[in-house]
Scaffold this active site. Structure first.
Site, PDB file in Angstrom:
ATOM      1  N   ARG A 187       0.472  14.627  -4.920  1.00 37.08           N
ATOM      2  CA  ARG A 187      -0.128  15.958  -5.013  1.00 37.08           C
ATOM      3  C   ARG A 187       0.407  16.951  -3.987  1.00 37.08           C
ATOM      4  O   ARG A 187       0.649  16.591  -2.829  1.00 37.08           O
ATOM      5  CB  ARG A 187      -1.646  15.854  -4.848  1.00 37.08           C
ATOM      6  CG  ARG A 187      -2.288  15.139  -6.005  1.00 37.08           C
ATOM      7  CD  ARG A 187      -3.805  15.031  -5.876  1.00 37.08           C
ATOM      8  NE  ARG A 187      -4.352  14.441  -7.090  1.00 37.08           N
ATOM      9  CZ  ARG A 187      -4.360  13.131  -7.344  1.00 37.08           C
ATOM     10  NH1 ARG A 187      -3.901  12.287  -6.456  1.00 37.08           N
ATOM     11  NH2 ARG A 187      -4.838  12.682  -8.481  1.00 37.08           N
TER      12      ARG A 187
ATOM     13  N   HIS B 185       2.655  14.987  -9.458  1.00 41.03           N
ATOM     14  CA  HIS B 185       3.832  14.323 -10.047  1.00 41.03           C
ATOM     15  C   HIS B 185       4.798  15.293 -10.738  1.00 41.03           C
ATOM     16  O   HIS B 185       5.302  15.014 -11.833  1.00 41.03           O
ATOM     17  CB  HIS B 185       3.388  13.253 -11.048  1.00 41.03           C
ATOM     18  CG  HIS B 185       2.640  12.094 -10.451  1.00 41.03           C
ATOM     19  ND1 HIS B 185       2.858  11.633  -9.174  1.00 41.03           N
ATOM     20  CD2 HIS B 185       1.664  11.288 -10.975  1.00 41.03           C
ATOM     21  CE1 HIS B 185       2.063  10.601  -8.939  1.00 41.03           C
ATOM     22  NE2 HIS B 185       1.328  10.378  -9.995  1.00 41.03           N
TER      23      HIS B 185
ATOM     24  N   HIS C   5       6.292   4.541 -10.870  1.00 40.35           N
ATOM     25  CA  HIS C   5       4.848   4.438 -11.068  1.00 40.35           C
ATOM     26  C   HIS C   5       4.416   3.202 -11.867  1.00 40.35           C
ATOM     27  O   HIS C   5       3.472   3.265 -12.655  1.00 40.35           O
ATOM     28  CB  HIS C   5       4.376   5.723 -11.763  1.00 40.35           C
ATOM     29  CG  HIS C   5       2.968   6.098 -11.500  1.00 40.35           C
ATOM     30  ND1 HIS C   5       1.916   5.239 -11.738  1.00 40.35           N
ATOM     31  CD2 HIS C   5       2.418   7.224 -11.023  1.00 40.35           C
ATOM     32  CE1 HIS C   5       0.799   5.849 -11.424  1.00 40.35           C
ATOM     33  NE2 HIS C   5       1.076   7.060 -10.989  1.00 40.35           N
TER      34      HIS C   5
ATOM     35  N   ASP D 282      -6.710   4.914  -3.726  1.00 39.87           N
ATOM     36  CA  ASP D 282      -5.715   5.882  -4.194  1.00 39.87           C
ATOM     37  C   ASP D 282      -5.244   6.620  -2.938  1.00 39.87           C
ATOM     38  O   ASP D 282      -5.525   7.790  -2.751  1.00 39.87           O
ATOM     39  CB  ASP D 282      -6.332   6.832  -5.221  1.00 39.87           C
ATOM     40  CG  ASP D 282      -5.269   7.679  -5.904  1.00 39.87           C
ATOM     41  OD1 ASP D 282      -4.077   7.486  -5.600  1.00 39.87           O
ATOM     42  OD2 ASP D 282      -5.634   8.528  -6.735  1.00 39.87           O
TER      43      ASP D 282
ATOM     44  N   GLU E 105       3.642   2.800  -4.833  1.00 39.14           N
ATOM     45  CA  GLU E 105       4.620   3.875  -5.003  1.00 39.14           C
ATOM     46  C   GLU E 105       5.198   4.257  -3.643  1.00 39.14           C
ATOM     47  O   GLU E 105       4.512   4.872  -2.833  1.00 39.14           O
ATOM     48  CB  GLU E 105       3.939   5.087  -5.643  1.00 39.14           C
ATOM     49  CG  GLU E 105       3.229   4.772  -6.931  1.00 39.14           C
ATOM     50  CD  GLU E 105       2.144   5.796  -7.271  1.00 39.14           C
ATOM     51  OE1 GLU E 105       2.444   7.004  -7.295  1.00 39.14           O
ATOM     52  OE2 GLU E 105       0.997   5.395  -7.475  1.00 39.14           O
TER      53      GLU E 105
HETATM   54  C1  BGC Z   1      -2.040   9.036  -8.092  1.00 38.93           C
HETATM   55  C2  BGC Z   1      -3.374   9.073  -8.805  1.00 38.93           C
HETATM   56  C3  BGC Z   1      -3.175   9.617 -10.203  1.00 38.93           C
HETATM   57  C4  BGC Z   1      -2.172   8.759 -10.916  1.00 38.93           C
HETATM   58  C5  BGC Z   1      -1.882   9.288 -12.280  1.00 38.93           C
HETATM   59  C6  BGC Z   1      -1.120   8.176  -8.874  1.00 38.93           C
HETATM   60  O1  BGC Z   1       0.135   8.167  -8.264  1.00 38.93           O
HETATM   61  O2  BGC Z   1      -2.153   8.566  -6.773  1.00 38.93           O
HETATM   62  O3  BGC Z   1      -4.282   9.868  -8.102  1.00 38.93           O
HETATM   63  O4  BGC Z   1      -4.393   9.649 -10.913  1.00 38.93           O
HETATM   64  O5  BGC Z   1      -0.983   8.694 -10.174  1.00 38.93           O
HETATM   65  O6  BGC Z   1      -1.297   8.303 -13.066  1.00 38.93           O
END
Ligand code: BGC
Length: 340
Positions: A69, A94, A169, A242, A307
């Site tokens: 983010r 992303h 991811h 997260d 990640e």
């Molecule tokens: C984030 C999550 C997000 C997800 C979406 C992750 O990399 O940390 O917050 O909801 O990606 O697939």
């Protein structure tokens, strides 16, 4: 020209097999034997390429231009304020709606002595793409070694100063995708610090906090379920983990970031990176409404993503590692998922 639905496979002689598609370079399967030779697919996802193309576009995908983010989608660079699209509440996530996970990457097979098999995935992101400055040229190598290392090697360059943070991811479940949650997996992290999040904006506060005494303490191996089911306020905010962890001793060289073990199957995975952080995401937003591998619903905590990355919102946090890429310089990032 590569098509979205084109399927590519990397294999080695130990029966490890990595499969990905053209769209997003999405890893749709990683088959790994356990100690008895039983093979399981250890990344969660869908049963067909069609379902992968229609479903959650982040599963196994390459994310960019800025993975994770950026608060309010804004950052300032060389005196100019850039406004990116906000595709995740008030924030940019992303790389935006048309992030790199959504692009069809040009894929070609490459020969490299380090790997049993390797592919190069390439993409050009034009100046202004999703609001980012500079034309960015990205190459990613997916390589599989005889030592069961799946290596992701990123390089990129730009025509103007920009910000960049690429990641992969894939959500892992070492017992096998579709066999339940990762609560029984043990996780060990080479991180005594993490970056707490703010519940209201859903992203990092800018603080770098010790993990000691919190649910985020994975300095010694601990069950993921113990953390996810705890009352830690940081866990409660996102119904699991997260969070970005600060890799100890970061100096730009490849070092261990994480070790994940499924005691039931005995499968183990180590993650190595030259990046300063790793986002651990336990897939809290899955709600069982989608059908995944083995025909099982994709439930909350069905897999864990590891990640490797620069920290979230680094472009706005002076105390975080630098995410700026200047013209004439090369962005480099290596991530290794090693199956033991
Ligand atoms: C984030 C999550 C997000 C997800 C979406 C992750 O990399 O940390 O917050 O909801 O990606 O697939």
């Amino acid at each position: 020209m590569t098509k979205a639905s084109d399927v590519f496979t990397l294999k080695n002689s130990n029966k490890v097999e990595v499969t990905f598609i053209g769209r997003g370079g999405q890893i749709t399967g990683i088959k790994v034997p356990d100690a008895k030779g039983e093979i399981a697919d250890v990344v969660i996802g869908y049963q067909t390429v069609e379902d992968a193309l229609a479903g959650d576009g982040y599963f196994g995908a390459l994310c960019g231009r800025y993975a994770n983010r950026i608060v309010k989608g804004q950052f300032e660079l060389e005196g100019t304020t850039y406004q990116l699209e906000c595709n995740n509440g008030p924030n940019h996530l992303h790389g935006g709606v048309d992030g790199f996970n959504n692009r069809v990457w040009e894929v070609e097979s490459v020969q490299d002595k380090r790997y049993e098999q390797a592919y190069k995935l390439s993409l050009v992101s034009e100046d202004g793409d999703q609001g980012y400055p500079g034309k960015l040229t990205v190459d990613v190598i997916y390589g599989l070694t005889e030592d069961n290392e799946f290596v992701i090697d990123y390089t990129a360059n730009t025509t103007k100063a920009t910000v960049i943070n690429l990641t992969s991811h894939a959500y892992f479940n070492l017992k096998g995708a579709g066999t339940g949650t990762i609560e029984g997996h043990e996780l060990e992290l080479n991180a005594s610090k993490y970056t707490p999040i703010d519940g209201e904006i859903g992203t990092v506060t800018g603080e770098i906090a010790p993990v000691k005494g919190t649910a985020m303490d994975f300095v010694d191996p601990k069950l993921i379920g113990e953390a996810c089911n705890s009352n830690d306020p940081q866990v409660k905010l996102v119904d699991g983990i997260d969070h970005n962890f600060v890799i100890a001793g970061f100096d730009g060289a490849l070092r261990i970031a994480a070790r994940l073990v499924d005691p039931e199957s005995g499968r183990e995975m180590e993650v190595y990176t030259d990046q300063p952080g790793v986002q651990i995401y336990t897939g809290s937003h899955f709600d069982g409404s989608e059908t995944g591998k083995l025909g099982a619903p994709i439930e909350k905590w069905a897999g864990v993503a590891l990640e490797t990355q620069i920290f979230p919102d680094s472009p706005n946090k002076e105390n975080f590692p630098n995410a700026v890429l200047e013209p004439g310089k090369e962005y480099k990032h290596t991530c290794v998922y090693k199956f033991l």
